[in-house]
Motif scaffolding. Structure first.
Motif, PDB file in Angstrom:
ATOM      1  N   ALA A 128     108.346  57.558  94.478  1.00 10.53           N
ATOM      2  CA  ALA A 128     108.237  59.001  95.158  1.00 10.53           C
ATOM      3  C   ALA A 128     109.407  59.675  94.537  1.00 10.53           C
ATOM      4  CB  ALA A 128     108.338  58.726  96.417  1.00 10.53           C
ATOM      5  N   ARG A 129     110.585  59.105  94.268  1.00  7.13           N
ATOM      6  CA  ARG A 129     111.645  59.837  93.518  1.00  7.13           C
ATOM      7  C   ARG A 129     111.471  60.190  92.280  1.00  7.13           C
ATOM      8  NH1 ARG A 129     115.996  57.560  91.127  1.00  7.13           N
ATOM      9  NH2 ARG A 129     118.016  59.073  90.697  1.00  7.13           N
ATOM     10  N   VAL A 130     110.960  59.027  91.512  1.00  8.40           N
ATOM     11  CA  VAL A 130     110.743  59.350  90.237  1.00  8.40           C
ATOM     12  C   VAL A 130     109.798  60.381  89.886  1.00  8.40           C
ATOM     13  CG1 VAL A 130     109.234  58.252  88.086  1.00  8.40           C
ATOM     14  CG2 VAL A 130     111.038  57.037  89.562  1.00  8.40           C
TER      15      VAL A 130
ATOM     16  N   VAL B 163     109.821  63.929  88.066  1.00  6.27           N
ATOM     17  CA  VAL B 163     109.083  64.527  86.764  1.00  6.27           C
ATOM     18  C   VAL B 163     108.190  65.598  87.190  1.00  6.27           C
ATOM     19  CG1 VAL B 163     106.725  63.663  85.690  1.00  6.27           C
ATOM     20  CG2 VAL B 163     108.634  62.065  86.143  1.00  6.27           C
ATOM     21  N   ALA B 164     107.918  65.694  88.587  1.00  2.84           N
ATOM     22  CA  ALA B 164     107.246  67.124  88.921  1.00  2.84           C
ATOM     23  C   ALA B 164     108.297  68.261  88.535  1.00  2.84           C
ATOM     24  CB  ALA B 164     106.995  67.191  90.408  1.00  2.84           C
ATOM     25  N   GLY B 165     109.597  68.088  88.796  1.00  2.00           N
ATOM     26  CA  GLY B 165     110.500  69.400  88.557  1.00  2.00           C
ATOM     27  C   GLY B 165     110.410  69.469  86.892  1.00  2.00           C
ATOM     28  N   LEU B 166     110.192  68.365  86.315  1.00  2.00           N
ATOM     29  CA  LEU B 166     110.228  68.590  84.771  1.00  2.00           C
ATOM     30  C   LEU B 166     109.018  69.269  84.324  1.00  2.00           C
ATOM     31  CD1 LEU B 166     111.480  65.287  83.449  1.00  2.00           C
ATOM     32  CD2 LEU B 166     113.069  67.322  83.731  1.00  2.00           C
ATOM     33  N   VAL B 167     107.988  69.109  84.951  1.00  2.00           N
ATOM     34  CA  VAL B 167     106.428  69.420  84.738  1.00  2.00           C
ATOM     35  C   VAL B 167     106.554  70.974  85.000  1.00  2.00           C
ATOM     36  CG1 VAL B 167     104.272  69.493  85.644  1.00  2.00           C
ATOM     37  CG2 VAL B 167     105.367  67.513  84.981  1.00  2.00           C
ATOM     38  N   ALA B 168     106.999  71.380  86.153  1.00  2.00           N
ATOM     39  CA  ALA B 168     107.145  72.888  86.555  1.00  2.00           C
ATOM     40  C   ALA B 168     107.867  73.607  85.796  1.00  2.00           C
ATOM     41  CB  ALA B 168     108.036  72.901  88.085  1.00  2.00           C
ATOM     42  N   THR B 169     109.122  73.134  85.036  1.00  2.00           N
ATOM     43  CA  THR B 169     109.726  73.691  83.976  1.00  2.00           C
ATOM     44  C   THR B 169     108.969  74.037  82.932  1.00  2.00           C
ATOM     45  OG1 THR B 169     112.014  72.624  84.819  1.00  2.00           O
ATOM     46  CG2 THR B 169     111.757  73.566  82.488  1.00  2.00           C
ATOM     47  N   GLU B 170     108.176  73.038  82.524  1.00  2.00           N
ATOM     48  CA  GLU B 170     107.298  73.180  81.336  1.00  2.00           C
ATOM     49  C   GLU B 170     106.155  74.187  81.549  1.00  2.00           C
ATOM     50  OE1 GLU B 170     105.549  72.809  77.368  1.00  2.00           O
ATOM     51  OE2 GLU B 170     107.693  72.614  78.086  1.00  2.00           O
TER      52      GLU B 170
ATOM     53  N   ALA C 277     101.963  62.571  88.866  1.00  2.00           N
ATOM     54  CA  ALA C 277     101.531  61.301  89.372  1.00  2.00           C
ATOM     55  C   ALA C 277     100.652  60.609  88.245  1.00  2.00           C
ATOM     56  CB  ALA C 277     100.616  61.421  90.604  1.00  2.00           C
ATOM     57  N   VAL C 278      99.853  61.804  87.610  1.00  2.00           N
ATOM     58  CA  VAL C 278      99.094  61.333  86.336  1.00  2.00           C
ATOM     59  C   VAL C 278     100.065  60.849  85.071  1.00  2.00           C
ATOM     60  CG1 VAL C 278      97.364  62.102  84.784  1.00  2.00           C
ATOM     61  CG2 VAL C 278      97.016  62.734  87.220  1.00  2.00           C
ATOM     62  N   VAL C 279     100.949  61.691  84.999  1.00  2.00           N
ATOM     63  CA  VAL C 279     101.889  61.205  83.815  1.00  2.00           C
ATOM     64  C   VAL C 279     102.505  60.057  83.920  1.00  2.00           C
ATOM     65  CG1 VAL C 279     104.071  61.653  82.563  1.00  2.00           C
ATOM     66  CG2 VAL C 279     102.183  63.763  83.134  1.00  2.00           C
ATOM     67  N   ASP C 280     102.734  59.790  85.268  1.00  2.00           N
ATOM     68  CA  ASP C 280     103.513  58.427  85.596  1.00  2.00           C
ATOM     69  C   ASP C 280     102.593  57.350  85.418  1.00  2.00           C
ATOM     70  OD1 ASP C 280     105.783  56.673  86.552  1.00  2.00           O
ATOM     71  OD2 ASP C 280     104.949  56.769  88.651  1.00  2.00           O
ATOM     72  N   ALA C 281     101.426  57.421  86.005  1.00  2.00           N
ATOM     73  CA  ALA C 281     100.448  56.415  85.770  1.00  2.00           C
ATOM     74  C   ALA C 281     100.007  56.238  84.558  1.00  2.00           C
ATOM     75  CB  ALA C 281      99.116  56.912  86.598  1.00  2.00           C
ATOM     76  N   LEU C 282      99.822  57.198  83.706  1.00  2.00           N
ATOM     77  CA  LEU C 282      99.261  56.953  82.210  1.00  2.00           C
ATOM     78  C   LEU C 282     100.574  56.295  81.474  1.00  2.00           C
ATOM     79  CD1 LEU C 282      97.836  57.804  79.635  1.00  2.00           C
ATOM     80  CD2 LEU C 282      99.277  59.911  79.484  1.00  2.00           C
ATOM     81  N   TYR C 283     101.878  56.540  81.631  1.00  2.00           N
ATOM     82  CA  TYR C 283     103.000  55.720  81.123  1.00  2.00           C
ATOM     83  C   TYR C 283     102.956  54.347  81.533  1.00  2.00           C
ATOM     84  CZ  TYR C 283     107.789  54.580  79.943  1.00  2.00           C
ATOM     85  OH  TYR C 283     108.810  53.950  79.300  1.00  2.00           O
ATOM     86  N   ARG C 284     102.690  54.067  82.615  1.00  2.00           N
ATOM     87  CA  ARG C 284     103.048  52.632  83.322  1.00  2.00           C
ATOM     88  C   ARG C 284     101.643  52.083  82.573  1.00  2.00           C
ATOM     89  NH1 ARG C 284     106.508  52.252  87.514  1.00  2.00           N
ATOM     90  NH2 ARG C 284     107.057  54.194  88.256  1.00  2.00           N
ATOM     91  N   GLY C 285     100.432  52.704  82.826  1.00  2.00           N
ATOM     92  CA  GLY C 285      99.279  51.861  81.972  1.00  2.00           C
ATOM     93  C   GLY C 285      99.462  51.998  80.625  1.00  2.00           C
ATOM     94  N   LEU C 286      99.868  52.601  79.909  1.00  2.00           N
ATOM     95  CA  LEU C 286     100.088  52.186  78.501  1.00  2.00           C
ATOM     96  C   LEU C 286     100.948  51.608  78.042  1.00  2.00           C
ATOM     97  CD1 LEU C 286      99.834  55.750  76.939  1.00  2.00           C
ATOM     98  CD2 LEU C 286      98.288  54.025  76.867  1.00  2.00           C
TER      99      LEU C 286
END
Length: 212
Positions: free
Chosen positions: A140-142, A146-153, A170-179
């Motif tokens: 959840a912390r991760v 990441v959400a803060g970085l996403v908001a900045t972009e 959540a999608v970016v995190d899942a994509l990274y882990r899956g890849l």
């Protein structure tokens, strides 16, 4: 004649003790990474971690109250390093950070220790309620970072997206882990720059056309 220490000596000693404690802490995490990857979480012992680090078992417990806490601290350390690097790289814009993100994914997938650490964390989390709660809090912390970085972009682009920032995270995190898992099993199926290209396409596809 007074036996008091010269002025300034106690702070130096305190600083030296703090530095030694910090070094031991890092050595224990490094040793834990090696042992968990070699043995798996269940078979790894505090005694072996202590031997690998060159300290006593009591020293391990002085830094971490349990093997579980050491494992979580190891995951947190890696995340902290990744966050710090990502925030620095994002200062030059999203496109500039993509090669670094791709490189980190390759490093994790292609590293025996890092890949095993991630697999062990997930496997033990589904077996242990207490550890699962700790790992869930970490995740959840991760995603919050990441959400803060996403908001900045998103703000940098001046656009709106069809998902909110936490959902994108959540999608970016899942994509990274899956890849990472996919590349570990079938390296040829995950090109060196696939993560970055997919992120670019994802964010472009999430943009909501301006009204009118």
């Amino acid at each position: 004649m007074s036996s008091a220490a010269p002025e300034g000596e106690p702070p130096r000693r305190a600083g030296s003790r703090a530095a030694a404690k910090a070094r031991t802490h890092e050595n224990l995490l490094d040793a834990g990474l090696a042992v968990f990857a070699d043995r798996g979480y269940g078979a790894a012992s505090v005694e072996e971690i202590a031997r690998r680090a060159g300290v006593s078992v009591g020293s391990v417990y002085a830094h971490f109250s349990s093997k579980e806490k050491l494992f979580l601290a190891l995951i947190e350390r890696r995340a902290d390093r990744e966050f710090a690097a990502a925030e620095t790289e994002l200062a030059d814009g999203f496109d500039a950070v993509l090669p670094a993100l791709d490189r980190r994914l390759r490093e994790e997938a292609d590293s025996d220790h890092l890949a095993m650490l991630g697999a062990e964390a997930w496997l033990y989390a589904v077996r242990s309620t207490e550890f699962g709660e700790g790992l869930a809090a970490h995740q959840a912390r991760v995603q919050q970072v990441v959400a803060g970085l996403v908001a900045t972009e998103r703000e940098r682009r001046g656009v709106a997206w069809s998902l909110d920032d936490s959902e994108v995270a959540a999608v970016v995190d899942a994509l990274y882990r899956g890849l990472v898992q996919q590349r570990r099993l079938r390296p040829e199926s995950v090109a060196d720059d696939l993560f970055g290209r997919t992120l670019t396409a994802l964010l472009r596809g999430l943009e909501v056309p301006p009204p009118g």
